[in-house]
Design a protein around this motif. Sequence first.
Motif, PDB file in Angstrom:
ATOM      1  N   ASP B 206      58.960  42.712 -13.391  1.00 43.54           N
ATOM      2  CA  ASP B 206      58.062  42.073 -12.425  1.00 43.54           C
ATOM      3  C   ASP B 206      58.077  42.808 -11.091  1.00 43.54           C
ATOM      4  O   ASP B 206      57.033  43.065 -10.494  1.00 43.54           O
ATOM      5  N   LEU B 207      59.282  43.160 -10.627  1.00 45.59           N
ATOM      6  CA  LEU B 207      59.409  43.851  -9.343  1.00 45.59           C
ATOM      7  C   LEU B 207      58.676  45.182  -9.384  1.00 45.59           C
ATOM      8  O   LEU B 207      58.017  45.574  -8.436  1.00 45.59           O
ATOM      9  N   GLN B 208      58.795  45.860 -10.513  1.00 46.96           N
ATOM     10  CA  GLN B 208      58.122  47.149 -10.632  1.00 46.96           C
ATOM     11  C   GLN B 208      56.606  46.983 -10.530  1.00 46.96           C
ATOM     12  O   GLN B 208      55.939  47.720  -9.819  1.00 46.96           O
ATOM     13  N   LYS B 209      56.104  45.989 -11.252  1.00 49.30           N
ATOM     14  CA  LYS B 209      54.661  45.741 -11.222  1.00 49.30           C
ATOM     15  C   LYS B 209      54.194  45.397  -9.817  1.00 49.30           C
ATOM     16  O   LYS B 209      53.187  45.905  -9.336  1.00 49.30           O
ATOM     17  N   ASP B 210      54.919  44.512  -9.150  1.00 45.30           N
ATOM     18  CA  ASP B 210      54.476  44.036  -7.837  1.00 45.30           C
ATOM     19  C   ASP B 210      54.667  45.066  -6.733  1.00 45.30           C
ATOM     20  O   ASP B 210      53.875  45.136  -5.805  1.00 45.30           O
ATOM     21  N   LEU B 211      55.740  45.838  -6.801  1.00 50.61           N
ATOM     22  CA  LEU B 211      56.087  46.700  -5.679  1.00 50.61           C
ATOM     23  C   LEU B 211      55.894  48.184  -5.979  1.00 50.61           C
ATOM     24  O   LEU B 211      56.171  49.032  -5.133  1.00 50.61           O
ATOM     25  N   GLY B 212      55.466  48.499  -7.188  1.00 51.45           N
ATOM     26  CA  GLY B 212      55.251  49.896  -7.547  1.00 51.45           C
ATOM     27  C   GLY B 212      56.527  50.724  -7.562  1.00 51.45           C
ATOM     28  O   GLY B 212      56.519  51.910  -7.257  1.00 51.45           O
ATOM     29  N   LEU B 213      57.651  50.110  -7.910  1.00 48.98           N
ATOM     30  CA  LEU B 213      58.929  50.822  -7.910  1.00 48.98           C
ATOM     31  C   LEU B 213      59.020  51.834  -9.043  1.00 48.98           C
ATOM     32  O   LEU B 213      58.351  51.703 -10.069  1.00 48.98           O
ATOM     33  N   THR B 214      59.869  52.817  -8.834  1.00 51.10           N
ATOM     34  CA  THR B 214      60.172  53.802  -9.871  1.00 51.10           C
ATOM     35  C   THR B 214      61.642  53.607 -10.251  1.00 51.10           C
ATOM     36  O   THR B 214      62.477  53.453  -9.378  1.00 51.10           O
ATOM     37  N   TYR B 215      61.917  53.607 -11.562  1.00 52.70           N
ATOM     38  CA  TYR B 215      63.306  53.400 -11.993  1.00 52.70           C
ATOM     39  C   TYR B 215      63.844  54.576 -12.799  1.00 52.70           C
ATOM     40  O   TYR B 215      63.152  55.114 -13.663  1.00 52.70           O
ATOM     41  N   LEU B 216      65.099  54.911 -12.513  1.00 49.82           N
ATOM     42  CA  LEU B 216      65.880  55.699 -13.461  1.00 49.82           C
ATOM     43  C   LEU B 216      66.826  54.676 -14.077  1.00 49.82           C
ATOM     44  O   LEU B 216      67.719  54.168 -13.406  1.00 49.82           O
ATOM     45  N   PHE B 217      66.595  54.343 -15.344  1.00 56.04           N
ATOM     46  CA  PHE B 217      67.301  53.228 -15.964  1.00 56.04           C
ATOM     47  C   PHE B 217      68.301  53.763 -16.974  1.00 56.04           C
ATOM     48  O   PHE B 217      67.944  54.317 -18.009  1.00 56.04           O
ATOM     49  N   ILE B 218      69.587  53.598 -16.647  1.00 60.27           N
ATOM     50  CA  ILE B 218      70.653  54.140 -17.477  1.00 60.27           C
ATOM     51  C   ILE B 218      71.259  53.043 -18.334  1.00 60.27           C
ATOM     52  O   ILE B 218      71.598  51.981 -17.827  1.00 60.27           O
ATOM     53  N   ALA B 219      71.389  53.270 -19.631  1.00 58.94           N
ATOM     54  CA  ALA B 219      72.016  52.272 -20.488  1.00 58.94           C
ATOM     55  C   ALA B 219      72.443  52.916 -21.788  1.00 58.94           C
ATOM     56  O   ALA B 219      71.915  53.943 -22.190  1.00 58.94           O
ATOM     57  N   HIS B 220      73.419  52.304 -22.444  1.00 58.72           N
ATOM     58  CA  HIS B 220      73.788  52.831 -23.753  1.00 58.72           C
ATOM     59  C   HIS B 220      73.094  52.035 -24.855  1.00 58.72           C
ATOM     60  O   HIS B 220      73.121  52.415 -26.002  1.00 58.72           O
ATOM     61  N   ASN B 221      72.457  50.919 -24.488  1.00 57.99           N
ATOM     62  CA  ASN B 221      71.802  50.076 -25.482  1.00 57.99           C
ATOM     63  C   ASN B 221      70.352  50.534 -25.697  1.00 57.99           C
ATOM     64  O   ASN B 221      69.494  50.363 -24.839  1.00 57.99           O
ATOM     65  N   LEU B 222      70.090  51.128 -26.858  1.00 55.31           N
ATOM     66  CA  LEU B 222      68.765  51.695 -27.115  1.00 55.31           C
ATOM     67  C   LEU B 222      67.665  50.647 -27.142  1.00 55.31           C
ATOM     68  O   LEU B 222      66.534  50.921 -26.740  1.00 55.31           O
ATOM     69  N   SER B 223      67.966  49.465 -27.620  1.00 56.13           N
ATOM     70  CA  SER B 223      66.929  48.429 -27.696  1.00 56.13           C
ATOM     71  C   SER B 223      66.490  48.030 -26.289  1.00 56.13           C
ATOM     72  O   SER B 223      65.306  47.822 -26.037  1.00 56.13           O
ATOM     73  N   VAL B 224      67.454  47.939 -25.388  1.00 51.48           N
ATOM     74  CA  VAL B 224      67.139  47.599 -24.002  1.00 51.48           C
ATOM     75  C   VAL B 224      66.313  48.712 -23.367  1.00 51.48           C
ATOM     76  O   VAL B 224      65.305  48.470 -22.707  1.00 51.48           O
ATOM     77  N   VAL B 225      66.722  49.945 -23.593  1.00 55.35           N
ATOM     78  CA  VAL B 225      66.012  51.079 -23.013  1.00 55.35           C
ATOM     79  C   VAL B 225      64.593  51.171 -23.570  1.00 55.35           C
ATOM     80  O   VAL B 225      63.631  51.410 -22.846  1.00 55.35           O
ATOM     81  N   GLU B 226      64.450  50.941 -24.861  1.00 57.36           N
ATOM     82  CA  GLU B 226      63.108  50.981 -25.442  1.00 57.36           C
ATOM     83  C   GLU B 226      62.235  49.924 -24.782  1.00 57.36           C
ATOM     84  O   GLU B 226      61.068  50.151 -24.478  1.00 57.36           O
ATOM     85  N   HIS B 227      62.837  48.760 -24.552  1.00 58.16           N
ATOM     86  CA  HIS B 227      62.069  47.666 -23.983  1.00 58.16           C
ATOM     87  C   HIS B 227      61.542  47.990 -22.584  1.00 58.16           C
ATOM     88  O   HIS B 227      60.412  47.687 -22.257  1.00 58.16           O
ATOM     89  N   ILE B 228      62.363  48.637 -21.762  1.00 61.06           N
ATOM     90  CA  ILE B 228      62.022  48.741 -20.342  1.00 61.06           C
ATOM     91  C   ILE B 228      61.370  50.070 -19.933  1.00 61.06           C
ATOM     92  O   ILE B 228      60.742  50.154 -18.888  1.00 61.06           O
ATOM     93  N   SER B 229      61.501  51.121 -20.775  1.00 62.66           N
ATOM     94  CA  SER B 229      61.130  52.461 -20.309  1.00 62.66           C
ATOM     95  C   SER B 229      59.718  52.888 -20.681  1.00 62.66           C
ATOM     96  O   SER B 229      59.171  52.451 -21.682  1.00 62.66           O
TER      97      SER B 229
END
Lengths: 322, 329
Positions: B206-229
């Motif tokens: 939501d924050l990304q959509k509203d504020l136009g943020l850019t993320y470098l999202f680090i995680a070892h969980n592939l399902s989470v990364v697939e969801h957010i990236s």
Amino acid sequence: MAQSDVLLKLKGVKTYFFTDEGTVHAVDGLDFQVRRGETLGIVGESGCGKSVTSMSILRLLGKTGKVIEGEIMFDGENLLDLSEEEMRKIRGNRISMIFQQPTTCLNPVFRIGEQIIEALQIHQGLSGEEANKRTIELLTLVGLPDPVRRMRSFPHEISGGQAQRVMIAMALACNPELLIADEPTTALDVTIQAQILDLMRELREKVNTAIILITHDLGVVAEMAENVMVMYAGRAVEYAPVHALFEAPKHPYTQGLIASTPVLGNVRDELETIPGQVPSLLNPPAGCRFASRCAHRMDQCTQEEPPLIKLEGDRLVRCWLY
Amino acid sequence: MTVSNSTSEHLLEVRNLKKYFPIKGGLMRRTVAEVKALDGVSFSIKKGETLGLVGESGCGKTTTGRTVLRLIPPSGGQVLFEGQDVLKASAGQMRVLRRNMQIVFQDPYASLNPRIPVGQSIAEGLKIHNIGTPKERLDQVAQVLERVGLNSSHMRRFPHEFSGGQRQRIGIARALVMQPKLIVCDEPVSALDVSIQAQVLNLLNDLQKDLGLTYLFIAHNLSVVEHISNRVGVMYLGRMVELSSRDQLFRKPMHPYTKALMSAIPLPDPTIKRDRIILEGDVPSPVNPPSGCRFHPRCWLAQDICKHDDPAFEEKEPGHFVACHFAQG
Ligand SMILES: Nc1ncnc2c1ncn2[C@@H]1O[C@H](COP(=O)(O)OP(=O)(O)OP(=O)(O)O)[C@@H](O)[C@H]1O
Ligand SMILES: Nc1ncnc2c1ncn2[C@@H]1O[C@H](COP(=O)(O)OP(=O)(O)O)[C@@H](O)[C@H]1O
Ligand code: SF4
Ligand code: SF4
Ligand SMILES: [Mg+2]
Ligand SMILES: [Mg+2]
């Protein structure tokens, strides 16, 4: 089989911790059973009482914790009635365990081989030479590379995945009837987790041990368990065969848990969430413990706790909707 | 190794980034060896997108995030933020950059001072940068707390009074209050239960959509990364081995390691039976990485060439980079 098919049966088990802040109702009335050779998965979020359940069975609760009510019948005997001496003979022998942090369970000052050899000598009464031979067999069985050399390693000299293999070898040393695995792969990387789960499956076929597999990972449960018990705030809220549970979860909490888990290859815009958080176990609410977070809450829910209701197909659910 | 041309649509560009940690030993505490935590990593992130970084423990994800922000000095390479060289920035330039690049940690508890109210922790960055009057800062903290789904009255409470999920919201609020353009999220949901994890992931979206943020999202969980990236990079032993759009990477992985990683994830659906690639052995040490392709001792496709020749990180299909001599879809 002359023996009863049921290996372990918990009846109304309550385990409380008496702390400075008050009484923690960690496990608050738990009933379930495990048949010989069965793999039962226990899932639930952190703090719901999974580990306390396993520690209650093993009677390793420490000074502050106590099973204040109920029975833990193992092969027809109530474990709660045994002396500490008798219990010691069962632990690591007829009931073995694997924990999340393997290195904390291995004694850091003894070589890996020595620790398994000692267990075999104490519990199985093997001679030094026999125990040595059996240790090499076991370490080979769990796929530890170069077992003869590795026996001389100290725990800190091996990786997490290797330490977990050693733990499994140790747990299997005495052909236990019941293996309690509490988050056995949570601390491991996925490629190593895959190795360990594969190993556990293989061993289950070879030695026909009953397994209680405790985890918060729905994927691990789906892959390993035959039956699943879902816990929430110290209570079992649902019990079902694994296929039935994932196909049609009945309890609103189980439904929320499954819907909020991101699934590889199945991207959704929004994940479903369960609002709010788990209630404190210092003062568990009256009525259904999930009520504060439940979208289906009715008046009755906050007044009286639902019993475990029997559904078709060997299922149980603790919810007034049924 | 040119992964991208410098165009203004890229907020961040990382080129051949290296970080070697010295290992000290002996009486003189001399450097006896080096941990090659990052050994030539390149990627770029477009404005408003999320680049996910995955890989197993110790592969260099955290080190990447921290070197990019210059929280630790790199051993080599280039980091460009809006075209500006972060690693060569003066102290004054760095102050401005720091506002624009924030970080959210895995364990916000460890990074929040337990003895001061969380409102004060959140306002700290503003104070350091002399932004606003105390009253204005208070207003901003109140706003940002509401924005992350907490109550503005929570600012007077101490960290221990919050649950894990709430603390992570505070960690996000602390980054957000600086109005950054880029947020490095280092395992922001790894310590959380799934139902709480979902709340935080949705908040980040939501924050990304509203504020136009850019993320470098680090995680070892592939399902989470697939969801957010939007795009995903896979790291192995200090290297990026594959980088592509999310859909391309998850539907058509080309690197053997990525394939193994994906097949290893247990799926919460007992009806699915998959062919699993079980890798042998452990991840080798980054002190002495294997010769040639670093993955060769565990790779089932390895040939002789893999032992000697380090495969280049090449664009095998448009936007799909792979470092493997035998990459195939
Ligand atoms: N300060 C340091 N000194 C020496 N070695 C370090 C230091 N920080 C990290 N390393 C090493 O650098 C490598 C990469 O570490 P990093 O923390 O980036 O891994 P990661 O991918 O974030 O792992 P995880 O998934 O466990 O968080 C590892 O081998 C690690 O042990
Ligand atoms: N030694 C202890 N003293 C006090 N409370 C404890 C102790 N061990 C566990 N608890 C509490 O019991 C509850 C269940 O814990 P546990 O079984 O460890 O959860 P999990 O399901 O994550 O394994 C939690 O509220 C926990 O804080
Ligand atoms: S008993 Fe009521 S509050 Fe509890 S889960 Fe069922 S519907 Fe929800
Ligand atoms: S280069 Fe060779 S060893 Fe490396 S991933 Fe490709 S096939 Fe495997
Ligand atoms: Mg536990
Ligand atoms: Mg890390």
